[in-house]
Enzyme design. Structure first.
Site, PDB file in Angstrom:
ATOM      1  CG  HIS A  70      52.663 -16.419  33.596  1.00  0.00           C
ATOM      2  ND1 HIS A  70      53.856 -16.729  34.277  1.00  0.00           N
ATOM      3  CD2 HIS A  70      51.743 -16.987  34.108  1.00  0.00           C
ATOM      4  CE1 HIS A  70      53.431 -17.505  35.401  1.00  0.00           C
ATOM      5  NE2 HIS A  70      52.519 -17.585  35.330  1.00  0.00           N
ATOM      6  CG  ASP A  72      56.297 -13.321  34.747  1.00  0.00           C
ATOM      7  OD1 ASP A  72      55.357 -13.765  34.158  1.00  0.00           O
ATOM      8  OD2 ASP A  72      55.872 -12.663  35.697  1.00  0.00           O
ATOM      9  CG  ASP A 102      52.886 -20.288  38.333  1.00  0.00           C
ATOM     10  OD1 ASP A 102      52.106 -19.794  37.244  1.00  0.00           O
ATOM     11  OD2 ASP A 102      52.725 -19.682  39.495  1.00  0.00           O
ATOM     12  CD  GLU A 134      50.203 -14.644  36.110  1.00  0.00           C
ATOM     13  OE1 GLU A 134      49.144 -14.855  36.547  1.00  0.00           O
ATOM     14  OE2 GLU A 134      51.206 -14.804  36.902  1.00  0.00           O
ATOM     15  CD  GLU A 135      53.836 -15.617  39.025  1.00  0.00           C
ATOM     16  OE1 GLU A 135      53.105 -15.221  39.702  1.00  0.00           O
ATOM     17  OE2 GLU A 135      53.898 -16.794  38.398  1.00  0.00           O
ATOM     18  CD  GLU A 162      48.794 -18.958  35.697  1.00  0.00           C
ATOM     19  OE1 GLU A 162      49.433 -19.884  36.262  1.00  0.00           O
ATOM     20  OE2 GLU A 162      49.168 -17.682  35.540  1.00  0.00           O
ATOM     21  CG  HIS A 355      53.937 -18.380  43.793  1.00  0.00           C
ATOM     22  ND1 HIS A 355      53.159 -17.364  43.987  1.00  0.00           N
ATOM     23  CD2 HIS A 355      53.986 -18.661  42.501  1.00  0.00           C
ATOM     24  CE1 HIS A 355      52.799 -16.830  43.007  1.00  0.00           C
ATOM     25  NE2 HIS A 355      53.059 -17.587  41.819  1.00  0.00           N
TER      26      HIS A 355
END
Length: 384
Positions: A70, A72, A102, A134-135, A162, A355
């Protein structure tokens, strides 16, 4: 690794927070593909501000391997970073930057192998997929997985890169994100029978979620940590002033079902309790009161069943003697259950770093992931 690190740094420089467009990053990737004579299909969102990408290299008359990531990343607002999160820095054997693990590290490794893929004599195709949003609950990839579901020849399996510390993951939990809105009636706080307090109803609703969360602990799967279906209430807003009966409350909550658990059964129980137990108390003084539910995001769990061939191959290629299950959710479940493509998850970096401020991926992990991807290309060259 120089070419890989250069591309990863370029990817990190695109601030593709989910609230932003990812089109500049997609344009950059299309240019890299075009340099090697590779075209790409785009699947845009309704307002044309974001897009998924799918590129295929090699023969189109047989199943191949899909490498997916992903584009984003999560926001950086309010986080205390040691350096600019969108200007990647290499320090002490680690690459720092938002998305480093990520999951722009994995994407950059894949793109750095384009020169080899373009000149390879592939016996099966290699597909590259990039998604958006995705997030925010795997919301963006659906147009891509819908397309793949209708292909006459589907990939043999999808590998979603991931961050798993390069551990082979064959199962994960799903996610359902809901917004529950409670409408009561405003009145002066001295006249409680003239109004219907939406915040009191929200408290009762949260109490039910808590009780249900405790009940769901009884069904456990030891592969996961925690080993049960979890529920979380993340945010509640409502009310106008301390001397006004609150006429509105909004609760954002989620649950993460284990594989094999039907999320609709859980949601039906919550809705039934809200409508049959909580709502009548509001309507006793405010017949117009209501409780509504809105699905914000939903993605299915990943099941180990059905991906045995991919698991066996990846165990051999990376030298793993076991597979793992994780409690976070990825797009792998959508590839598996919507597209009908067996899916596994493995990639560089740790979910513990994702994150967070000063997100990083180690060079050692990137090198291990690159070796895995090179072994996959070897396999795609050798097998019909």
């Amino acid at each position: 690794m120089d070419a890989s690190l250069s591309i990863i740094k370029n990817l990190i420089a695109f601030p593709t927070i989910s609230q932003n467009s990812n089109l500049d990053l997609i344009a950059y990737v299309r240019e890299l593909l075009a340099e090697h004579g590779i075209t790409a299909q785009l699947f845009a969102n309704e307002d044309g501000t974001k897009a998924n990408l799918l590129a295929s290299i090699g023969p189109d008359d047989r199943p191949g391997i899909l490498l997916s990531g992903h584009s984003d990343v999560v926001p950086v607002a309010g986080q205390n970073w040691s350096s600019d999160p969108f200007a990647a820095e290499l320090r002490d054997g680690r690459l720092y930057g938002r998305g480093a693990c990520d999951m722009k590290g994995f994407i950059g490794l894949v793109l750095a192998l384009l020169p080899r893929l373009a000149r390879a004599d592939l016996a099966m195709p290699v597909h590259i997929a990039l998604s958006y949003d995705e997030e925010v609950g795997c919301a963006g990839v659906r147009s891509l997985v819908d397309h793949l579901a209708h292909l006459p020849i589907k990939p043999r399996f999808a590998l979603i890169g991931e961050p798993t510390d390069m551990k082979l993951v064959t199962a994960h939990k799903g996610i359902c994100v809901e917004r529950t809105t409670i409408i009561g009636r405003a009145a002066h706080s001295s006249l409680p029978d003239e109004g219907a307090n939406a915040l009191f109803a929200a408290g009762a609703f949260l109490g039910y979620l808590d009780a249900l969360a405790q009940e769901l602990r009884a069904h456990q799967d030891a592969r996961f940590e925690p080993p049960f279906t979890s529920i979380n209430a993340g945010r509640m807003t409502g009310g106008a002033a301390v001397n006004i009966i609150a006429d509105r409350a909004v609760i954002d909550w989620e649950f993460r079902p284990l594989p094999g658990i039907d999320p609709d059964q859980i949601l039906d129980r919550v809705k039934s309790h809200a409508q049959k137990i909580i709502l009548p108390r509001l309507q006793a003084t405010a017949p117009e009161a209501e409780i509504s539910f809105e699905q914000i995001a939903r993605a299915p769990s990943l099941e180990a069943d059905g991906s045995e061939d991919a698991e066996k191959l990846m165990r051999r290629l990376i030298g793993a003697n076991e597979s793992h299950a994780v409690s976070f959710t990825t797009e792998a479940g959508l590839f598996q259950k919507v597209s009908g493509i067996p899916a596994i998850v493995i990639g560089p970096g740790s979910i513990e770093q994702a994150h967070k401020p000063d997100e990083f991926v180690s060079l050692d992990q990137l090198q291990r992931a690159r070796s895995m991807l090179e072994a996959l290309i070897d396999y795609a060259e050798a097998r019909a």
